[in-house]
Scaffold this motif. Structure first.
Motif, PDB file in Angstrom:
ATOM      1  N   THR A  26      36.188  18.314  28.170  1.00  0.00           N
ATOM      2  CA  THR A  26      34.973  17.556  27.884  1.00  0.00           C
ATOM      3  C   THR A  26      33.948  17.701  29.006  1.00  0.00           C
ATOM      4  O   THR A  26      32.754  17.875  28.756  1.00  0.00           O
ATOM      5  N   SER A  27      34.422  17.648  30.237  1.00  0.00           N
ATOM      6  CA  SER A  27      33.517  17.758  31.386  1.00  0.00           C
ATOM      7  C   SER A  27      32.808  19.111  31.413  1.00  0.00           C
ATOM      8  O   SER A  27      31.616  19.194  31.743  1.00  0.00           O
ATOM      9  N   ALA A  28      33.525  20.178  31.059  1.00  0.00           N
ATOM     10  CA  ALA A  28      32.921  21.513  31.036  1.00  0.00           C
ATOM     11  C   ALA A  28      31.799  21.570  30.004  1.00  0.00           C
ATOM     12  O   ALA A  28      30.744  22.180  30.243  1.00  0.00           O
ATOM     13  N   LYS A  29      31.994  20.927  28.872  1.00  0.00           N
ATOM     14  CA  LYS A  29      30.953  20.901  27.850  1.00  0.00           C
ATOM     15  C   LYS A  29      29.757  20.067  28.301  1.00  0.00           C
ATOM     16  O   LYS A  29      28.599  20.424  28.040  1.00  0.00           O
ATOM     17  N   GLU A  30      30.023  18.958  28.967  1.00  0.00           N
ATOM     18  CA  GLU A  30      28.937  18.125  29.479  1.00  0.00           C
ATOM     19  C   GLU A  30      28.102  18.904  30.502  1.00  0.00           C
ATOM     20  O   GLU A  30      26.868  18.806  30.515  1.00  0.00           O
ATOM     21  N   GLU A  31      28.743  19.679  31.351  1.00  0.00           N
ATOM     22  CA  GLU A  31      28.012  20.481  32.331  1.00  0.00           C
ATOM     23  C   GLU A  31      27.155  21.542  31.644  1.00  0.00           C
ATOM     24  O   GLU A  31      26.021  21.816  32.057  1.00  0.00           O
ATOM     25  N   PHE A  32      27.702  22.157  30.602  1.00  0.00           N
ATOM     26  CA  PHE A  32      26.917  23.135  29.840  1.00  0.00           C
ATOM     27  C   PHE A  32      25.666  22.479  29.265  1.00  0.00           C
ATOM     28  O   PHE A  32      24.566  23.047  29.324  1.00  0.00           O
ATOM     29  N   LEU A  33      25.819  21.276  28.709  1.00  0.00           N
ATOM     30  CA  LEU A  33      24.685  20.579  28.098  1.00  0.00           C
ATOM     31  C   LEU A  33      23.605  20.253  29.123  1.00  0.00           C
ATOM     32  O   LEU A  33      22.410  20.360  28.848  1.00  0.00           O
ATOM     33  N   LYS A  34      24.010  19.839  30.305  1.00  0.00           N
ATOM     34  CA  LYS A  34      23.035  19.544  31.354  1.00  0.00           C
ATOM     35  C   LYS A  34      22.239  20.797  31.720  1.00  0.00           C
ATOM     36  O   LYS A  34      21.013  20.742  31.890  1.00  0.00           O
ATOM     37  N   SER A  35      22.940  21.926  31.837  1.00  0.00           N
ATOM     38  CA  SER A  35      22.267  23.184  32.144  1.00  0.00           C
ATOM     39  C   SER A  35      21.341  23.583  30.993  1.00  0.00           C
ATOM     40  O   SER A  35      20.200  24.023  31.225  1.00  0.00           O
ATOM     41  N   PHE A  36      21.815  23.428  29.774  1.00  0.00           N
ATOM     42  CA  PHE A  36      21.016  23.760  28.597  1.00  0.00           C
ATOM     43  C   PHE A  36      19.725  22.921  28.566  1.00  0.00           C
ATOM     44  O   PHE A  36      18.642  23.434  28.303  1.00  0.00           O
ATOM     45  N   ALA A  37      19.861  21.620  28.843  1.00  0.00           N
ATOM     46  CA  ALA A  37      18.704  20.719  28.828  1.00  0.00           C
ATOM     47  C   ALA A  37      17.683  21.115  29.896  1.00  0.00           C
ATOM     48  O   ALA A  37      16.470  21.124  29.642  1.00  0.00           O
ATOM     49  N   ARG A  38      18.157  21.456  31.086  1.00  0.00           N
ATOM     50  CA  ARG A  38      17.248  21.866  32.159  1.00  0.00           C
ATOM     51  C   ARG A  38      16.495  23.142  31.779  1.00  0.00           C
ATOM     52  O   ARG A  38      15.273  23.227  31.946  1.00  0.00           O
ATOM     53  N   ARG A  39      17.215  24.107  31.258  1.00  0.00           N
ATOM     54  CA  ARG A  39      16.605  25.381  30.889  1.00  0.00           C
ATOM     55  C   ARG A  39      15.614  25.224  29.740  1.00  0.00           C
ATOM     56  O   ARG A  39      14.656  26.000  29.621  1.00  0.00           O
ATOM     57  N   SER A  40      15.835  24.224  28.884  1.00  0.00           N
ATOM     58  CA  SER A  40      14.979  24.012  27.715  1.00  0.00           C
ATOM     59  C   SER A  40      13.799  23.090  27.996  1.00  0.00           C
ATOM     60  O   SER A  40      13.058  22.730  27.087  1.00  0.00           O
ATOM     61  N   ASN A  41      13.672  22.665  29.258  1.00  0.00           N
ATOM     62  CA  ASN A  41      12.595  21.746  29.665  1.00  0.00           C
ATOM     63  C   ASN A  41      12.692  20.383  28.976  1.00  0.00           C
ATOM     64  O   ASN A  41      11.676  19.768  28.646  1.00  0.00           O
ATOM     65  N   LEU A  42      13.903  19.921  28.774  1.00  0.00           N
ATOM     66  CA  LEU A  42      14.115  18.614  28.162  1.00  0.00           C
ATOM     67  C   LEU A  42      14.204  17.550  29.247  1.00  0.00           C
ATOM     68  O   LEU A  42      14.859  17.744  30.269  1.00  0.00           O
ATOM     69  N   SER A  43      13.542  16.441  29.027  1.00  0.00           N
ATOM     70  CA  SER A  43      13.673  15.317  29.953  1.00  0.00           C
ATOM     71  C   SER A  43      14.899  14.511  29.561  1.00  0.00           C
ATOM     72  O   SER A  43      15.212  14.361  28.388  1.00  0.00           O
ATOM     73  N   GLY A  44      15.599  14.010  30.529  1.00  0.00           N
ATOM     74  CA  GLY A  44      16.809  13.254  30.237  1.00  0.00           C
ATOM     75  C   GLY A  44      18.049  14.104  30.435  1.00  0.00           C
ATOM     76  O   GLY A  44      18.005  15.334  30.413  1.00  0.00           O
ATOM     77  N   ILE A  45      19.153  13.440  30.629  1.00  0.00           N
ATOM     78  CA  ILE A  45      20.431  14.114  30.846  1.00  0.00           C
ATOM     79  C   ILE A  45      21.328  13.855  29.643  1.00  0.00           C
ATOM     80  O   ILE A  45      21.704  12.709  29.378  1.00  0.00           O
ATOM     81  N   PRO A  46      21.671  14.882  28.882  1.00  0.00           N
ATOM     82  CA  PRO A  46      22.486  14.667  27.686  1.00  0.00           C
ATOM     83  C   PRO A  46      23.928  14.332  28.023  1.00  0.00           C
ATOM     84  O   PRO A  46      24.495  14.840  28.998  1.00  0.00           O
ATOM     85  N   SER A  47      24.507  13.471  27.221  1.00  0.00           N
ATOM     86  CA  SER A  47      25.937  13.165  27.315  1.00  0.00           C
ATOM     87  C   SER A  47      26.422  12.798  25.925  1.00  0.00           C
ATOM     88  O   SER A  47      25.826  11.960  25.256  1.00  0.00           O
ATOM     89  N   ILE A  48      27.467  13.450  25.472  1.00  0.00           N
ATOM     90  CA  ILE A  48      28.007  13.152  24.146  1.00  0.00           C
ATOM     91  C   ILE A  48      29.431  12.604  24.250  1.00  0.00           C
ATOM     92  O   ILE A  48      30.176  12.597  23.285  1.00  0.00           O
ATOM     93  N   GLU A  49      29.767  12.141  25.454  1.00  0.00           N
ATOM     94  CA  GLU A  49      31.117  11.636  25.676  1.00  0.00           C
ATOM     95  C   GLU A  49      31.420  10.434  24.790  1.00  0.00           C
ATOM     96  O   GLU A  49      32.538  10.253  24.322  1.00  0.00           O
ATOM     97  N   LYS A  50      30.403   9.598  24.520  1.00  0.00           N
ATOM     98  CA  LYS A  50      30.627   8.394  23.728  1.00  0.00           C
ATOM     99  C   LYS A  50      29.885   8.421  22.402  1.00  0.00           C
ATOM    100  O   LYS A  50      29.706   7.395  21.755  1.00  0.00           O
ATOM    101  N   GLY A  51      29.442   9.601  21.972  1.00  0.00           N
ATOM    102  CA  GLY A  51      28.740   9.703  20.707  1.00  0.00           C
ATOM    103  C   GLY A  51      27.465  10.507  20.836  1.00  0.00           C
ATOM    104  O   GLY A  51      27.167  11.064  21.899  1.00  0.00           O
ATOM    105  N   PRO A  52      26.669  10.616  19.739  1.00  0.00           N
ATOM    106  CA  PRO A  52      25.432  11.393  19.772  1.00  0.00           C
ATOM    107  C   PRO A  52      24.489  10.903  20.859  1.00  0.00           C
ATOM    108  O   PRO A  52      24.447   9.719  21.175  1.00  0.00           O
ATOM    109  N   SER A  53      23.730  11.834  21.424  1.00  0.00           N
ATOM    110  CA  SER A  53      22.812  11.505  22.510  1.00  0.00           C
ATOM    111  C   SER A  53      21.430  12.031  22.170  1.00  0.00           C
ATOM    112  O   SER A  53      21.207  13.241  22.135  1.00  0.00           O
TER     113      SER A  53
END
Length: 350
Positions: free
Chosen positions: A190-217
């Motif tokens: 799960t942690s590896a996927k969360e790290e991927f999402l953070k990198s994806f969000a930064r590269r996509s110019n998204l504000s906010g830090i995604p986390s799907i550990e407890k459901g949709p974000s």
């Protein structure tokens, strides 16, 4: 209105339906179904968790002529977004953009599930809810596509999302992250996927830090119509769904209930009409290809003898189509679908 929920025995109503479900539920579904138009049954991926690669029916593209015949009738059938997928990857169709625009021109939005490999900035012009199923590692991606470079694949999705943040659209995005059921309790996974999402969000110019550990974000909202969220997609591995390219043996059920024949009007690429969104084999088809040209789609949906019989069978807890027997063997047991494994439901089956 052609069927009433009152025909369902009290045993079915109490065991398969939510307590607040009113008697007109099925009639309301029938009057405004979810419409799926399979513009192609071809797919450029071969995911090991999808039965598309079994090729249980011919892989074809729907002609633009047939699509135009269909889409012109949809406003009198549904008010919902039109889904341009059943089997296949919709964006492989050479006329995908034209077809999606036609849906919009008839006053309906598009709903699309895509692997994201062929995203084109032109698609941002569409009134569309787009769900992209995204892999988060090269190893995982190899179970979907063995030749496409994972880095280039992610780059294309990032580029689309970045352009979406910069452009005024009528489009919402959902990035659906694949999760293996066998890894539910694996924190490192799960942690590896969360790290991927953070990198994806930064590269996509998204504000906010995604986390799907407890459901949709939902991390980015441009307007009430424009938002982006990340969600988990746990892989189904029973019933009609394979695991690692193979279906698990299951004991088909003979009795049960499913509301899909009231809720989902699915038109396959060859023009046949079905009542299921997950049957890729064609086993739930209730028309021949030519019928859609000689009879209105609404008339086929409401009054075709075959679909009326399917509804009557489900109302009496009887399952006749083999694909339904397999699917309902893995059903969760709720108002939408339930399989009874030990005879009739009112005999105490679960």
């Amino acid at each position: 209105m052609f069927h009433t929920f009152k025909k369902i025995k009290k045993a079915i109503f109490s065991k398969t339906c939510d307590a607040d479900l009113d008697p007109d539920f099925l009639n309301r579904c029938l009057d405004d179904p979810q419409v799926l138009v399979e513009i192609t049954s071809r797919c450029n991926f071969a995911c090991t968790y999808c039965s598309s690669s079994f090729k249980e029916r011919k892989k074809v593209d729907m002609s633009l002529e047939l699509f135009e015949h269909i889409v012109g009738q949809l406003p009198e059938i549904t008010k919902k977004a039109v889904r341009l997928h059943i089997d296949g990857e919709p964006t492989v169709h050479p006329e995908f953009y034209t077809m999606a625009r036609l849906v919009n021109e008839h006053g309906l939005p598009v709903a699309l599930a895509s692997n994201g490999s062929l995203l084109d900035p032109r698609f941002l012009d569409l009134d569309m809810d787009l769900v992209i199923t995204l892999s988060t590692s090269a190893e995982e991606f190899s179970e979907r596509h063995r030749k496409l470079d994972f880095g280039h694949y992610v780059d294309r999705v990032v580029d689309y999302v970045k352009k979406w943040t910069q452009k005024e659209t009528t489009q919402s995005l959902t990035i659906q992250i694949i999760f293996d059921n066998n890894e539910r309790n694996n924190q490192a996974y799960t942690s590896a996927k969360e790290e991927f999402l953070k990198s994806f969000a930064r590269r996509s110019n998204l504000s906010g830090i995604p986390s799907i550990e407890k459901g949709p974000s939902r991390i980015f909202t441009k307007s009430p119509r424009e938002h982006l969220e990340f969600s988990r997609q746990y892989l189904a591995t029973r019933g009609l769904y394979p695991e690692k390219g193979k279906r698990k043996p299951c004991e088909p059920v003979e009795s049960g209930f499913c509301d899909s024949p009231w809720k989902r009007l699915a038109i396959l690429a060859d023009g046949r009409v079905s009542y299921c969104c997950i049957d890729l084999s064609g086993g739930t088809v209730f028309t021949e290809p030519g019928e859609i040209l000689s009879t209105g789609i609404k008339e086929l949906w409401l009054n075709h003898p075959r679909i009326r019989q399917v509804r009557d069978n489900f109302l009496s807890q009887s399952i006749t189509d083999e694909v339904c027997k397999t699917c309902l063997s893995a059903a969760p047991g709720n108002r939408r679908c339930v399989g009874f494994k030990t005879g009739r439901h009112d005999s105490g089956a679960g």
